[in-house]
Design an enzyme around this catalytic site. Structure first.
Site: not given
Ligand code: C5P
Length: 234
Positions: A32, A59, A61, A64, A123, A214
């Protein structure tokens, strides 16, 4: 089984992203690329990550007027991305325009159309945020409403939180692809993700793809971390 792991390249530079991508490519199904990396490194990063032989989920998003989103989607298809995101609150005309642009541009350039994924309610939003912008529905109802609108508008996939998977699976046609972030294995330090599922739980609930940041990129050994997650799914 397709490898459902989408490793988020949430790093600030092309060099860091490519090092991570080359290291973990054999253990994941897609990468991603989000706003931070895309704005810093430009469209060239998509091509360079694609050169690892792995799919790319762009990603950004998009939200427009329909014409602008359709053109942005067409540009993304020419960059050879396999998944991309748009905001469902852009409405049915915008979503239909995005899906049409994905299909037509893919046809013209001899590629498979990317999966255009709708984002429903972020979220980070709660009832207060929805109220601020004049939306009376509660979060769950608004997610359902936008998810149904997305499907009626021709989208074939949605991004959803882990806790929405079960409800959306019941509500939507079975062929709709659900992509979920908020995945934690239990091995990592706690962070800002509050409502999480393990990779196995999310797949069992009905997810098709897992966005994992992460737990992979911040692990001591990202390749081993990704392989362990994949093992947990077999
Ligand atoms: O590090 P982590 O596993 O939390 O990363 C999740 C990824 O998914 C990040 O790129 C974050 O921006 C994205 N994301 C999220 N929650 C959402 C939508 C997207 O964590 N509701």
């Amino acid at each position: 089984m397709q490898n459902p792991i989408i490793a988020a390249l949430d790093v600030p530079t092309a060099e860091q992203a490519l090092k991570l991508a080359m290291e973990v490519a054999p253990a994941v199904g897609a990468f991603k690329i989000g706003k931070e990396l895309f704005v810093a490194a430009g469209p060239d990063i998509v091509k360079r990550v694609r050169d690892t032989g792995t799919s790319v989920f762009l990603d950004l998003k998009f939200h427009d007027i329909p014409n602008t989103v359709a053109k942005a989607v067409a540009s993304a298809v020419r960059l050879d991305v396999q998944m991309l995101t748009i905001h469902t609150c852009g409405g049915s005309a915008m979503m239909r325009g995005a899906e049409d642009a994905a299909q037509q541009t893919a046809l013209q350039s001899g590629k498979n159309a990317p999966l255009v994924l709708g984002v429903t309610v972020l979220t980070s939003h709660d009832a207060n945020t929805l109220g601020e912008i004049g939306c009376e529905a509660n979060v769950g109802k608004q997610v359902e409403r936008l998810a149904q609108l997305a499907v009626q508008s021709g989208l074939r996939g949605l991004v959803c939180s882990p806790l929405e998977i079960v409800d959306l699976r019941q509500l939507l046609p079975a062929n709709i692809q659900l992509v979920t972030p908020g995945i934690r294995t239990g091995a990592e330090k706690s962070d800002d993700q509050k409502r999480t599922l393990t990779p196995r739980e999310a797949m069992d609930a009905g997810a098709n793809w897992l966005v994992i940041g992460r737990p992979i990129y911040a692990a001591e050994n990202p390749r081993v971390a990704a392989e362990k997650i994949l093992q947990s799914l077999r």
